[in-house]
Design an enzyme around this catalytic site. Structure first.
Site, PDB file in Angstrom:
ATOM      1  N   TYR A  17      11.489  -9.771 114.483  1.00 17.70           N
ATOM      2  CA  TYR A  17      11.064 -10.598 115.610  1.00 17.70           C
ATOM      3  C   TYR A  17      10.065  -9.912 116.531  1.00 17.70           C
ATOM      4  O   TYR A  17       9.541 -10.539 117.456  1.00 17.70           O
ATOM      5  CB  TYR A  17      12.285 -10.997 116.457  1.00 17.70           C
ATOM      6  CG  TYR A  17      13.321 -11.774 115.698  1.00 17.70           C
ATOM      7  CD1 TYR A  17      13.074 -13.073 115.273  1.00 17.70           C
ATOM      8  CD2 TYR A  17      14.555 -11.204 115.403  1.00 17.70           C
ATOM      9  CE1 TYR A  17      14.032 -13.789 114.577  1.00 17.70           C
ATOM     10  CE2 TYR A  17      15.521 -11.917 114.707  1.00 17.70           C
ATOM     11  CZ  TYR A  17      15.245 -13.201 114.290  1.00 17.70           C
ATOM     12  OH  TYR A  17      16.197 -13.905 113.605  1.00 17.70           O
ATOM     13  N   HIS A  22       8.074 -16.011 120.054  1.00 19.37           N
ATOM     14  CA  HIS A  22       9.341 -16.211 120.759  1.00 19.37           C
ATOM     15  C   HIS A  22       9.818 -14.929 121.443  1.00 19.37           C
ATOM     16  O   HIS A  22      10.764 -14.964 122.219  1.00 19.37           O
ATOM     17  CB  HIS A  22      10.390 -16.723 119.769  1.00 19.37           C
ATOM     18  CG  HIS A  22      11.428 -17.612 120.368  1.00 19.37           C
ATOM     19  ND1 HIS A  22      11.212 -18.435 121.449  1.00 19.37           N
ATOM     20  CD2 HIS A  22      12.723 -17.816 120.026  1.00 19.37           C
ATOM     21  CE1 HIS A  22      12.309 -19.103 121.733  1.00 19.37           C
ATOM     22  NE2 HIS A  22      13.250 -18.734 120.888  1.00 19.37           N
ATOM     23  N   TYR A  69      20.545 -12.076 121.389  1.00 19.92           N
ATOM     24  CA  TYR A  69      19.689 -13.082 120.769  1.00 19.92           C
ATOM     25  C   TYR A  69      19.411 -14.174 121.795  1.00 19.92           C
ATOM     26  O   TYR A  69      20.163 -14.379 122.752  1.00 19.92           O
ATOM     27  CB  TYR A  69      20.249 -13.651 119.462  1.00 19.92           C
ATOM     28  CG  TYR A  69      20.196 -12.636 118.350  1.00 19.92           C
ATOM     29  CD1 TYR A  69      19.059 -12.491 117.579  1.00 19.92           C
ATOM     30  CD2 TYR A  69      21.267 -11.776 118.119  1.00 19.92           C
ATOM     31  CE1 TYR A  69      18.979 -11.539 116.584  1.00 19.92           C
ATOM     32  CE2 TYR A  69      21.206 -10.819 117.131  1.00 19.92           C
ATOM     33  CZ  TYR A  69      20.060 -10.697 116.357  1.00 19.92           C
ATOM     34  OH  TYR A  69      19.989  -9.747 115.389  1.00 19.92           O
ATOM     35  N   ASN A  71      19.498 -17.432 122.149  1.00 19.78           N
ATOM     36  CA  ASN A  71      20.351 -18.562 122.518  1.00 19.78           C
ATOM     37  C   ASN A  71      21.589 -18.169 123.315  1.00 19.78           C
ATOM     38  O   ASN A  71      22.297 -19.037 123.800  1.00 19.78           O
ATOM     39  CB  ASN A  71      20.777 -19.334 121.265  1.00 19.78           C
ATOM     40  CG  ASN A  71      19.592 -19.962 120.568  1.00 19.78           C
ATOM     41  OD1 ASN A  71      18.476 -19.952 121.073  1.00 19.78           O
ATOM     42  ND2 ASN A  71      19.821 -20.519 119.401  1.00 19.78           N
ATOM     43  N   ASP A  97       8.736 -17.052 126.721  1.00 20.27           N
ATOM     44  CA  ASP A  97       7.605 -17.746 126.105  1.00 20.27           C
ATOM     45  C   ASP A  97       7.671 -19.235 126.449  1.00 20.27           C
ATOM     46  O   ASP A  97       8.713 -19.731 126.867  1.00 20.27           O
ATOM     47  CB  ASP A  97       7.669 -17.578 124.582  1.00 20.27           C
ATOM     48  CG  ASP A  97       8.954 -18.156 123.998  1.00 20.27           C
ATOM     49  OD1 ASP A  97       8.941 -19.308 123.524  1.00 20.27           O
ATOM     50  OD2 ASP A  97      10.001 -17.461 124.041  1.00 20.27           O
ATOM     51  N   ASN A 118      15.683 -22.611 124.661  1.00 21.53           N
ATOM     52  CA  ASN A 118      17.104 -22.316 124.473  1.00 21.53           C
ATOM     53  C   ASN A 118      17.569 -21.074 125.228  1.00 21.53           C
ATOM     54  O   ASN A 118      18.720 -21.010 125.668  1.00 21.53           O
ATOM     55  CB  ASN A 118      17.436 -22.192 122.985  1.00 21.53           C
ATOM     56  CG  ASN A 118      17.391 -23.539 122.305  1.00 21.53           C
ATOM     57  OD1 ASN A 118      17.643 -24.575 122.917  1.00 21.53           O
ATOM     58  ND2 ASN A 118      17.052 -23.542 121.028  1.00 21.53           N
TER      59      ASN A 118
END
Length: 178
Positions: A17, A22, A69, A71, A97, A118
């Site tokens: 990532y 994101h 993470y 969420n 973002d 999220n």
């Protein structure tokens, strides 16, 4: 050190990532840490986060990357706010973002809803809506890509330059909140 203020960059941990759209919040946190010559990021399990400590004109500042993470970002943010008894409306700034803003555009809001993000939804579920957030746009998804593959794709060098330019507004945003 007890923080006077916490900058929280939302993102996802893990090599896959690192340079994705994101992860703009994590990238912003890393940029701020370099700009303020902070110490290294250290994983702080108690806060479910990686934390760097810095000083901004006499203000003790934590620069945070939640390791939960995207969420579940609110879990880490709530642990920090509760432990240090911070006022989220004046002592934190969440950076993330935004697919709905043009590439490289920053937008600071002192409160409000999470929109479709999220990570912000998770923070709102944990703290309510009364906290400042800095959204940095990476532009709309191309018609040929679905949203998930777009936000998790790596930025081009040209896009990265525009995103980096938006990071220059972080210190000013912190000063505006304080």
């Amino acid at each position: 050190m007890r923080p006077d203020f916490i900058f929280i960059g939302l993102g996802n941990p893990g090599k896959q990532y690192e340079s994705t759209r994101h992860n703009i919040g994590f990238l912003a946190a890393e940029h701020l840490a370099v700009e303020l010559k902070s110490g290294a990021f250290i994983d702080r399990k108690k806060f479910l986060s990686s934390v760097a400590e810095a000083n901004l004109k006499g203000m003790n500042l934590f620069i945070v990357k939640p390791l939960t993470y995207m969420n579940r970002s609110g879990e880490a943010v709530k642990k920090l706010v509760d432990f240090y008894k911070l006022d989220p409306s004046k002592q934190i700034l969440v950076c993330c973002d935004d697919v709905d803003l043009p590439l490289g555009t920053g937008r600071l809001r002192k409160n409000g809803g999470p929109g479709t993000h999220n990570g912000l939804k998770s923070v709102v579920e944990s703290l309510g809506e009364a906290f400042p957030r800095l959204r940095i746009g990476f532009g709309p998804q191309p018609k040929e890509k679905d949203l998930t593959s777009w936000v998790l794709s790596v930025m081009t060098p040209e896009e990265w330059k525009k995103i980096e330019a938006a990071f220059k507004s972080i210190v000013a945003a912190i000063k505006e909140i304080r």
